[in-house]
Design a protein around this motif. Sequence first.
Motif, PDB file in Angstrom:
ATOM      1  N   LYS A  53     -50.883  33.190  67.691  1.00 28.28           N
ATOM      2  CA  LYS A  53     -51.677  34.390  67.976  1.00 28.28           C
ATOM      3  C   LYS A  53     -52.323  34.931  66.702  1.00 28.28           C
ATOM      4  CE  LYS A  53     -51.315  39.067  69.887  1.00 28.28           C
ATOM      5  NZ  LYS A  53     -50.387  40.082  70.464  1.00 28.28           N
ATOM      6  N   ASN A  54     -51.554  34.991  65.604  1.00 31.92           N
ATOM      7  CA  ASN A  54     -52.094  35.491  64.337  1.00 31.92           C
ATOM      8  C   ASN A  54     -53.220  34.604  63.818  1.00 31.92           C
ATOM      9  OD1 ASN A  54     -50.415  37.710  64.199  1.00 31.92           O
ATOM     10  ND2 ASN A  54     -48.866  36.691  62.948  1.00 31.92           N
ATOM     11  N   MET A  55     -53.033  33.290  63.918  1.00 31.27           N
ATOM     12  CA  MET A  55     -54.070  32.370  63.448  1.00 31.27           C
ATOM     13  C   MET A  55     -55.335  32.496  64.294  1.00 31.27           C
ATOM     14  SD  MET A  55     -52.132  28.850  62.249  1.00 31.27           S
ATOM     15  CE  MET A  55     -51.400  28.490  63.854  1.00 31.27           C
ATOM     16  N   LEU A  56     -55.151  32.666  65.601  1.00 35.34           N
ATOM     17  CA  LEU A  56     -56.307  32.804  66.492  1.00 35.34           C
ATOM     18  C   LEU A  56     -57.065  34.097  66.201  1.00 35.34           C
ATOM     19  CD1 LEU A  56     -58.023  31.864  68.849  1.00 35.34           C
ATOM     20  CD2 LEU A  56     -56.340  32.862  70.416  1.00 35.34           C
ATOM     21  N   LEU A  57     -56.331  35.194  66.027  1.00 35.73           N
ATOM     22  CA  LEU A  57     -56.970  36.471  65.704  1.00 35.73           C
ATOM     23  C   LEU A  57     -57.728  36.381  64.382  1.00 35.73           C
ATOM     24  CD1 LEU A  57     -54.144  39.001  66.686  1.00 35.73           C
ATOM     25  CD2 LEU A  57     -56.348  38.699  67.840  1.00 35.73           C
ATOM     26  N   ALA A  58     -57.105  35.742  63.398  1.00 31.94           N
ATOM     27  CA  ALA A  58     -57.741  35.599  62.088  1.00 31.94           C
ATOM     28  C   ALA A  58     -58.985  34.720  62.188  1.00 31.94           C
ATOM     29  CB  ALA A  58     -56.749  34.997  61.091  1.00 31.94           C
ATOM     30  N   LYS A  59     -58.883  33.651  62.949  1.00 32.19           N
ATOM     31  CA  LYS A  59     -60.004  32.718  63.103  1.00 32.19           C
ATOM     32  C   LYS A  59     -61.212  33.416  63.718  1.00 32.19           C
ATOM     33  CE  LYS A  59     -61.233  28.271  62.946  1.00 32.19           C
ATOM     34  NZ  LYS A  59     -61.107  27.431  61.735  1.00 32.19           N
ATOM     35  N   VAL A  60     -60.981  34.151  64.789  1.00 32.81           N
ATOM     36  CA  VAL A  60     -62.065  34.849  65.486  1.00 32.81           C
ATOM     37  C   VAL A  60     -62.655  35.942  64.600  1.00 32.81           C
ATOM     38  CG1 VAL A  60     -62.631  36.324  67.450  1.00 32.81           C
ATOM     39  CG2 VAL A  60     -61.133  34.347  67.772  1.00 32.81           C
ATOM     40  N   ALA A  61     -61.778  36.685  63.906  1.00 29.45           N
ATOM     41  CA  ALA A  61     -62.239  37.786  63.058  1.00 29.45           C
ATOM     42  C   ALA A  61     -63.068  37.282  61.884  1.00 29.45           C
ATOM     43  CB  ALA A  61     -61.043  38.583  62.550  1.00 29.45           C
ATOM     44  N   ILE A  62     -62.652  36.178  61.290  1.00 30.23           N
ATOM     45  CA  ILE A  62     -63.384  35.613  60.149  1.00 30.23           C
ATOM     46  C   ILE A  62     -64.809  35.254  60.556  1.00 30.23           C
ATOM     47  CG2 ILE A  62     -63.538  33.604  58.619  1.00 30.23           C
ATOM     48  CD1 ILE A  62     -60.452  33.633  58.535  1.00 30.23           C
ATOM     49  N   GLU A  63     -64.946  34.692  61.742  1.00 31.35           N
ATOM     50  CA  GLU A  63     -66.273  34.295  62.221  1.00 31.35           C
ATOM     51  C   GLU A  63     -67.159  35.509  62.501  1.00 31.35           C
ATOM     52  OE1 GLU A  63     -65.603  31.777  65.551  1.00 31.35           O
ATOM     53  OE2 GLU A  63     -64.812  30.106  64.356  1.00 31.35           O
ATOM     54  N   LYS A  64     -66.526  36.655  62.812  1.00 28.37           N
ATOM     55  CA  LYS A  64     -67.293  37.872  63.094  1.00 28.37           C
ATOM     56  C   LYS A  64     -67.653  38.639  61.826  1.00 28.37           C
ATOM     57  CE  LYS A  64     -65.605  38.684  67.798  1.00 28.37           C
ATOM     58  NZ  LYS A  64     -64.884  39.625  68.701  1.00 28.37           N
ATOM     59  N   GLY A  65     -66.914  38.382  60.736  1.00 23.78           N
ATOM     60  CA  GLY A  65     -67.233  39.052  59.482  1.00 23.78           C
ATOM     61  C   GLY A  65     -66.093  39.889  58.935  1.00 23.78           C
ATOM     62  N   ASP A  66     -66.280  40.399  57.714  1.00 20.28           N
ATOM     63  CA  ASP A  66     -65.230  41.134  57.003  1.00 20.28           C
ATOM     64  C   ASP A  66     -64.753  42.378  57.746  1.00 20.28           C
ATOM     65  OD1 ASP A  66     -65.325  39.267  55.018  1.00 20.28           O
ATOM     66  OD2 ASP A  66     -66.664  40.421  53.726  1.00 20.28           O
ATOM     67  N   ARG A  67     -65.663  43.086  58.394  1.00 20.94           N
ATOM     68  CA  ARG A  67     -65.273  44.324  59.082  1.00 20.94           C
ATOM     69  C   ARG A  67     -64.292  44.030  60.215  1.00 20.94           C
ATOM     70  NH1 ARG A  67     -70.052  48.397  60.440  1.00 20.94           N
ATOM     71  NH2 ARG A  67     -68.185  49.614  60.913  1.00 20.94           N
ATOM     72  N   ALA A  68     -64.507  42.915  60.894  1.00 19.73           N
ATOM     73  CA  ALA A  68     -63.601  42.530  61.980  1.00 19.73           C
ATOM     74  C   ALA A  68     -62.223  42.187  61.423  1.00 19.73           C
ATOM     75  CB  ALA A  68     -64.172  41.338  62.746  1.00 19.73           C
ATOM     76  N   VAL A  69     -62.198  41.533  60.269  1.00  9.62           N
ATOM     77  CA  VAL A  69     -60.929  41.175  59.633  1.00  9.62           C
ATOM     78  C   VAL A  69     -60.165  42.432  59.237  1.00  9.62           C
ATOM     79  CG1 VAL A  69     -59.852  40.040  57.659  1.00  9.62           C
ATOM     80  CG2 VAL A  69     -61.800  38.962  58.800  1.00  9.62           C
ATOM     81  N   GLU A  70     -60.887  43.413  58.689  1.00  6.44           N
ATOM     82  CA  GLU A  70     -60.259  44.662  58.249  1.00  6.44           C
ATOM     83  C   GLU A  70     -59.635  45.437  59.405  1.00  6.44           C
ATOM     84  OE1 GLU A  70     -63.330  46.762  56.264  1.00  6.44           O
ATOM     85  OE2 GLU A  70     -63.423  45.389  54.547  1.00  6.44           O
ATOM     86  N   LYS A  71     -60.168  45.260  60.604  1.00  5.58           N
ATOM     87  CA  LYS A  71     -59.674  45.998  61.766  1.00  5.58           C
ATOM     88  C   LYS A  71     -58.397  45.389  62.357  1.00  5.58           C
ATOM     89  CE  LYS A  71     -64.145  47.875  63.260  1.00  5.58           C
ATOM     90  NZ  LYS A  71     -65.152  47.915  64.353  1.00  5.58           N
ATOM     91  N   LEU A  72     -58.055  44.189  61.926  1.00  6.74           N
ATOM     92  CA  LEU A  72     -56.851  43.552  62.455  1.00  6.74           C
ATOM     93  C   LEU A  72     -55.606  44.317  62.020  1.00  6.74           C
ATOM     94  CD1 LEU A  72     -57.585  39.746  61.866  1.00  6.74           C
ATOM     95  CD2 LEU A  72     -57.653  40.988  64.027  1.00  6.74           C
ATOM     96  N   LYS A  73     -54.726  44.583  62.961  1.00  3.29           N
ATOM     97  CA  LYS A  73     -53.494  45.311  62.658  1.00  3.29           C
ATOM     98  C   LYS A  73     -52.393  44.324  62.276  1.00  3.29           C
ATOM     99  CE  LYS A  73     -54.649  49.195  65.674  1.00  3.29           C
ATOM    100  NZ  LYS A  73     -54.237  50.022  66.833  1.00  3.29           N
ATOM    101  N   ILE A  74     -52.633  43.627  61.173  1.00  9.76           N
ATOM    102  CA  ILE A  74     -51.693  42.634  60.661  1.00  9.76           C
ATOM    103  C   ILE A  74     -51.467  42.930  59.188  1.00  9.76           C
ATOM    104  CG2 ILE A  74     -51.261  40.170  60.296  1.00  9.76           C
ATOM    105  CD1 ILE A  74     -53.204  39.548  62.526  1.00  9.76           C
ATOM    106  N   SER A  75     -50.227  42.816  58.729  1.00  7.07           N
ATOM    107  CA  SER A  75     -49.928  43.106  57.324  1.00  7.07           C
ATOM    108  C   SER A  75     -50.723  42.162  56.420  1.00  7.07           C
ATOM    109  CB  SER A  75     -48.434  42.939  57.049  1.00  7.07           C
ATOM    110  OG  SER A  75     -48.068  41.577  57.084  1.00  7.07           O
ATOM    111  N   PRO A  76     -51.101  42.618  55.231  1.00  6.12           N
ATOM    112  CA  PRO A  76     -51.913  41.799  54.314  1.00  6.12           C
ATOM    113  C   PRO A  76     -51.303  40.430  54.022  1.00  6.12           C
ATOM    114  CG  PRO A  76     -51.842  44.061  53.558  1.00  6.12           C
ATOM    115  CD  PRO A  76     -50.868  43.969  54.692  1.00  6.12           C
ATOM    116  N   PHE A  77     -49.985  40.393  53.825  1.00  7.41           N
ATOM    117  CA  PHE A  77     -49.330  39.116  53.508  1.00  7.41           C
ATOM    118  C   PHE A  77     -49.432  38.142  54.680  1.00  7.41           C
ATOM    119  CE2 PHE A  77     -45.452  36.458  53.620  1.00  7.41           C
ATOM    120  CZ  PHE A  77     -45.668  35.727  52.459  1.00  7.41           C
TER     121      PHE A  77
END
Length: 228
Positions: free
Chosen positions: A155-179
């Motif tokens: 799930k984390n990899m999928l969320l990251a994959k989709v967010a990366i393709e949408k851009g930095d703002r999408a990545v920043e909105k993910l509720k996942i710890s930085p590490f």
Amino acid sequence: MSDTIASFQKKNPHSNIFRMGTDDFSSSAFLEHIGGQSLFADKFLIILDGVCKNEEAKEFIFDNLKTTASSHNVFIFIEEDLKKPETTKFEKYAEKVFKFDIPEDKKGEKGFNIFSICDALGEKDKKKLWVVMNKAERAGISAEEIFWKLSWQIKNMLLAKVAIEKGDRAVEKLKISPFVLSKAKRYANNFTESELRGLFGKTVTLYHESRRGFSDFDTALEAFILGL
């Protein structure tokens, strides 16, 4: 070893897989598996995990190794800390013998880190994941806990994959710890979005079918890992 099991399943798609451990080893069942054959399956695969920790079971197995080697079915023994003479007995009759070193933790002690399962999955290393899963089971970690860690990582990899393709703002909105996010982003590069969606769908199917009694949870989880 994981390659051996995967190869067996590919050659025998309708085969039955049986597992026996220290607590549920049965000499009569073992002998039945040696001579057993199904009308619908070419061969059986019998996995014996840690059975030699039981002295009576170990003695019985060694007394029947020659017969086991001539069986139509396939036997896999997974053992730890065998003495040299015991290893030699297996080597005498086994077609293949694999040896794996148990990794040490940062303190230099042999231990287990549950998140190593997530790392092996993220690295897309099926053989490593198989070894780590077996180590987790021996450490007393349930199949369900292993499953939820794998599901969490996918799930984390999928969320990251989709967010990366949408851009930095999408990545920043993910509720996942930085590490966790940094690792998810790195591991996501090893998969396509389609692969991750497919894996996530398989975890959902695995969970619901096992809960409905259509499949054994442990066996289904093992098949899921071997199918990666």
